[in-house]
Design an enzyme around this catalytic site. Structure first.
Site, PDB file in Angstrom:
ATOM      1  N   SER A 263      -6.548  -3.272   5.800  1.00 61.87           N
ATOM      2  CA  SER A 263      -7.508  -2.860   4.768  1.00 61.87           C
ATOM      3  C   SER A 263      -7.109  -3.557   3.464  1.00 61.87           C
ATOM      4  O   SER A 263      -6.334  -4.514   3.481  1.00 61.87           O
ATOM      5  CB  SER A 263      -7.482  -1.338   4.622  1.00 61.87           C
ATOM      6  N   ASP A 306      -5.253  11.215   1.880  1.00 60.02           N
ATOM      7  CA  ASP A 306      -6.075  12.395   2.123  1.00 60.02           C
ATOM      8  C   ASP A 306      -5.844  12.846   3.571  1.00 60.02           C
ATOM      9  O   ASP A 306      -6.030  12.063   4.491  1.00 60.02           O
ATOM     10  CB  ASP A 306      -7.537  11.975   1.913  1.00 60.02           C
ATOM     11  N   GLN A 335      -0.701   6.442   8.219  1.00 65.17           N
ATOM     12  CA  GLN A 335      -2.044   7.024   8.414  1.00 65.17           C
ATOM     13  C   GLN A 335      -2.106   7.797   9.732  1.00 65.17           C
ATOM     14  O   GLN A 335      -2.730   8.851   9.807  1.00 65.17           O
ATOM     15  CB  GLN A 335      -3.113   5.929   8.385  1.00 65.17           C
ATOM     16  N   SER A 356      -3.044   5.045  -5.746  1.00 62.54           N
ATOM     17  CA  SER A 356      -4.005   5.953  -5.147  1.00 62.54           C
ATOM     18  C   SER A 356      -5.349   5.236  -5.034  1.00 62.54           C
ATOM     19  O   SER A 356      -5.900   4.801  -6.044  1.00 62.54           O
ATOM     20  CB  SER A 356      -4.133   7.197  -6.039  1.00 62.54           C
ATOM     21  N   ASN A 357      -5.833   5.071  -3.817  1.00 60.66           N
ATOM     22  CA  ASN A 357      -7.125   4.401  -3.615  1.00 60.66           C
ATOM     23  C   ASN A 357      -8.189   5.453  -3.312  1.00 60.66           C
ATOM     24  O   ASN A 357      -8.362   5.874  -2.186  1.00 60.66           O
ATOM     25  CB  ASN A 357      -7.016   3.403  -2.457  1.00 60.66           C
ATOM     26  N   HIS A 410       4.270   7.796 -21.328  1.00 57.65           N
ATOM     27  CA  HIS A 410       4.317   7.134 -22.633  1.00 57.65           C
ATOM     28  C   HIS A 410       5.607   7.423 -23.403  1.00 57.65           C
ATOM     29  O   HIS A 410       5.865   6.815 -24.439  1.00 57.65           O
ATOM     30  CB  HIS A 410       3.097   7.553 -23.469  1.00 57.65           C
ATOM     31  N   ASP A 414       5.600   1.619 -23.069  1.00 65.68           N
ATOM     32  CA  ASP A 414       4.600   1.400 -24.115  1.00 65.68           C
ATOM     33  C   ASP A 414       3.352   0.737 -23.519  1.00 65.68           C
ATOM     34  O   ASP A 414       3.391   0.189 -22.414  1.00 65.68           O
ATOM     35  CB  ASP A 414       5.181   0.560 -25.252  1.00 65.68           C
TER      36      ASP A 414
HETATM   37  N1  COA Z   1     -13.781   0.379  -2.254  1.00 66.25           N
HETATM   38  C1  COA Z   1     -14.612   0.203  -1.230  1.00 66.25           C
HETATM   39  N2  COA Z   1     -14.242   0.326   0.039  1.00 66.25           N
HETATM   40  C2  COA Z   1     -12.953   0.625   0.316  1.00 66.25           C
HETATM   41  C3  COA Z   1     -12.024   0.812  -0.698  1.00 66.25           C
HETATM   42  C4  COA Z   1     -12.461   0.684  -2.039  1.00 66.25           C
HETATM   43  N3  COA Z   1     -11.644   0.861  -3.060  1.00 66.25           N
HETATM   44  N4  COA Z   1     -10.831   1.101  -0.151  1.00 66.25           N
HETATM   45  C5  COA Z   1     -11.003   1.091   1.164  1.00 66.25           C
HETATM   46  N5  COA Z   1     -12.287   0.805   1.444  1.00 66.25           N
HETATM   47  C6  COA Z   1     -12.873   0.729   2.770  1.00 66.25           C
HETATM   48  C7  COA Z   1     -12.040  -0.074   3.718  1.00 66.25           C
HETATM   49  O1  COA Z   1     -12.315  -1.433   3.589  1.00 66.25           O
HETATM   50  C8  COA Z   1     -12.418   0.515   5.054  1.00 66.25           C
HETATM   51  O2  COA Z   1     -13.652   0.034   5.481  1.00 66.25           O
HETATM   52  P1  COA Z   1     -13.860  -1.158   6.541  1.00 66.25           P
HETATM   53  O3  COA Z   1     -12.677  -1.218   7.419  1.00 66.25           O
HETATM   54  O4  COA Z   1     -15.106  -0.828   7.241  1.00 66.25           O
HETATM   55  O5  COA Z   1     -14.004  -2.377   5.712  1.00 66.25           O
HETATM   56  C9  COA Z   1     -12.662   1.974   4.719  1.00 66.25           C
HETATM   57  O6  COA Z   1     -12.888   2.036   3.325  1.00 66.25           O
HETATM   58  C10 COA Z   1     -11.538   2.906   5.110  1.00 66.25           C
HETATM   59  O7  COA Z   1     -10.311   2.423   4.648  1.00 66.25           O
HETATM   60  P2  COA Z   1      -8.981   3.217   5.064  1.00 66.25           P
HETATM   61  O8  COA Z   1      -8.819   3.166   6.523  1.00 66.25           O
HETATM   62  O9  COA Z   1      -8.981   4.553   4.451  1.00 66.25           O
HETATM   63  O10 COA Z   1      -7.821   2.321   4.527  1.00 66.25           O
HETATM   64  P3  COA Z   1      -7.211   2.029   3.105  1.00 66.25           P
HETATM   65  O11 COA Z   1      -6.005   1.266   3.423  1.00 66.25           O
HETATM   66  O12 COA Z   1      -8.171   1.413   2.210  1.00 66.25           O
HETATM   67  O13 COA Z   1      -6.750   3.444   2.486  1.00 66.25           O
HETATM   68  C11 COA Z   1      -5.517   5.432   2.224  1.00 66.25           C
HETATM   69  C12 COA Z   1      -5.675   4.147   2.993  1.00 66.25           C
HETATM   70  C13 COA Z   1      -4.392   6.215   2.818  1.00 66.25           C
HETATM   71  C14 COA Z   1      -5.222   5.117   0.772  1.00 66.25           C
HETATM   72  C15 COA Z   1      -6.838   6.216   2.311  1.00 66.25           C
HETATM   73  O14 COA Z   1      -7.143   6.468   3.670  1.00 66.25           O
HETATM   74  C16 COA Z   1      -6.828   7.525   1.576  1.00 66.25           C
HETATM   75  O15 COA Z   1      -6.385   8.551   2.085  1.00 66.25           O
HETATM   76  N6  COA Z   1      -7.363   7.552   0.319  1.00 66.25           N
HETATM   77  C17 COA Z   1      -7.502   8.766  -0.455  1.00 66.25           C
HETATM   78  C18 COA Z   1      -6.469   8.761  -1.564  1.00 66.25           C
HETATM   79  C19 COA Z   1      -6.570  10.013  -2.381  1.00 66.25           C
HETATM   80  O16 COA Z   1      -6.751  11.103  -1.880  1.00 66.25           O
HETATM   81  N7  COA Z   1      -6.458   9.829  -3.702  1.00 66.25           N
HETATM   82  C20 COA Z   1      -6.618  10.884  -4.614  1.00 66.25           C
HETATM   83  C21 COA Z   1      -5.331  11.386  -5.106  1.00 66.25           C
HETATM   84  S1  COA Z   1      -5.599  12.723  -6.168  1.00 66.25           S
END
Ligand code: COA
Length: 437
Positions: A263, A306, A335, A356-357, A410, A414
């Site tokens: 990914s 998540d 995962q 965080s994504n 902070h 900086d």
């Molecule tokens: N924008 C658009 N699409 C996105 C993306 C983004 N920023 N990030 C991932 N995707 C897409 C990926 O390309 C994938 O799609 P595809 O294979 O069809 O192209 C799909 O979303 C699923 O991706 P995923 O398997 O979740 O992998 P990842 O490596 O991108 O993310 C994690 C892994 C663990 C970060 C993610 O599963 C997760 O749990 N995110 C939630 C984080 C969270 O809870 N943050 C809040 C904290 S308060």
């Protein structure tokens, strides 16, 4: 009736049937000072820092060591005045609950009250997320007592400030809390006799559902409450990921054939590590007590994940020496663990920098919250196709844009440092071939 519930909670503390017994320890005895039950099912912790060495003198409430569990960072404090004879662990060793941490030669005759059948000598703990247990030097404004008493008070909703303390130097003893409880119960029983109003008539209990926090949710509560005291500096930017999309598209099938789902995250993680090489200070733990930064050479990048049990933040170790495909493989492993919500402690501890994504769910910008003792976290928004000017600034083209927001502590980082780091991270993301070298 209610009183017996409270008593049982006290008994539960010691996991025994006896409320109190006395275990005499004489001057000069060398006793093993054991790691007590920290609660929440934690069976082991990693020793992160020693505040003492063999030969040191310690007083009650002096810090002994810092240990880390998946739930929290905990400072173990001494229960005795005495001399440290031996440390049982080295830094990064795993210590088991119930096993000795250090041996102490006690310097007093002690009638040691225990609440454990095994007559374990309970140590004192100070959870970094809880109200501090004062040392002898910092008692002003704080309530002097042991963690066990503090826990009894918490479990019974007692504010220790309301308890009359009869211990030395105004220390609240277990007996004081029990006496307080007793008086409360008498008062309650009197009130019950004079007032027959049922709570069910005031609140329609069918209208609501009470959900107790559990597991990782409790951990999120603690960590985020702690993070509230951190002054967050947030810096946001956008980044063109068109080349990254192409690179991923070109390689993902090849990776898939090798059993790796590729990914965007592995690239984001690798870019962060590469930028950290230039800005090592951002890969640190902050020690608030000594007001010092522990700059860490290992890039253990924490990834917000998540899961069905809520937010979990495992980390990928030593990213600085991993390739993008190795990072992808590690992320896949985490995962997989996330799906069954069964992370070993090692995957949850030792993170040094967070990402965080949330973009895979949606959203453009988000303000991430730092995970102490770390000092930086980055959050990514959703990749969107948006109109942008080309390099000549004349034509409008379709670009794939992602936003990134960095939150830094902070007090120690900086804004300019954060902005420079972000620029470098962006440079790697916009030129992703560099991440493969
Ligand atoms: N924008 C658009 N699409 C996105 C993306 C983004 N920023 N990030 C991932 N995707 C897409 C990926 O390309 C994938 O799609 P595809 O294979 O069809 O192209 C799909 O979303 C699923 O991706 P995923 O398997 O979740 O992998 P990842 O490596 O991108 O993310 C994690 C892994 C663990 C970060 C993610 O599963 C997760 O749990 N995110 C939630 C984080 C969270 O809870 N943050 C809040 C904290 S308060």
């Amino acid at each position: 009736m209610a009183f017996s519930i409270k008593l049982s909670s006290i008994v539960r503390l010691g996991r025994g049937t006896q409320l109190f017994s006395f275990n005499s320890i004489r001057y000069g005895s060398v006793i093993p000072f054991k790691l007590s039950d920290i609660g929440e099912g934690i069976r082991e912790v990693t020793v992160k820092e020693w505040f003492v060495k063999a030969g040191d003198r310690v007083s009650q409430f002096d810090n002994i060591c810092e240990v880390q569990s998946d739930k929290a960072s905990v400072t173990i404090t001494s229960r005795y005045d005495g001399k440290i004879k031996m440390l049982h662990y080295k830094i990064d060793d795993v210590a088991l609950v119930g096993n000795p941490l250090v041996d102490i030669e006690v310097e007093d005759d002690i009638d040691n009250p225990t609440i454990d059948d095994n007559k374990n000598i309970e140590n004192s703990i100070k959870e970094s997320t809880e109200e501090n247990i004062p040392s002898n030097k910092e008692t002003a404004g704080k309530i002097l007592t042991t963690p066990a008493v503090r826990r009894i008070a918490t479990e019974n909703n007692i504010n220790l400030k309301n308890v009359i303390a009869t211990g030395k130097d105004g220390r609240v003893l277990k007996e004081d809390v029990l006496e307080f409880l007793n008086n409360q119960m008498k008062k309650l029983n009197n009130e019950k006799n004079t007032s027959k109003i049922s709570m069910n008539k005031i609140i329609n209990i069918d209208d609501e559902e009470v959900v107790a926090l559990k597991g990782y949710e409790k951990h999120m509560w603690k960590t985020m409450t702690k993070a509230l005291s951190i002054p967050h500096f947030v810096y946001s930017d956008e980044c063109d990921v068109t080349k990254l999309l192409e690179l991923r598209n070109e390689t993902k099938e090849y990776m898939k054939a090798q059993g790796i789902a590729l990914s965007f995250m592995p690239f984001f993680i690798k870019a962060a590590s590469k930028a950290l090489v230039e800005y090592p200070r951002l890969n640190s733990w902050l020690d608030e007590t000594t007001q010092s930064l522990r700059i860490i050479k290992r890039h253990n990048i924490s990834v917000a994940m998540d899961t069905s049990d809520g937010l979990v933040v495992p980390n990928i170790k030593n990213v600085q020496s991993l390739s993008v495909s190795q990072i992808a493989s590690e992320l896949n492993r985490l995962q997989e663990l996330g799906r069954s919500v069964s992370f070993p402690l090692a995957d949850l501890t030792g993170g040094t920098f967070s990402l965080s994504n949330i973009g895979m769910i949606g959203g453009t910008y988000t303000k991430p919250v730092i995970l102490p003792p770390q000092i930086v976290i980055g959050a990514l928004g959703k990749i969107q196709k948006l109109p942008r000017f080309d390099n000549d600034g004349k034509n409008i083209i379709a670009a794939n844009i992602i936003s990134v927001s960095w939150a830094a502590d902070h007090r120690v980082i900086d804004g300019v440092t954060m902005a420079k780091f972000s620029n470098l991270w962006r440079y790697y993301i916009e030129n992703p071939a560099l991440l493969m070298i």
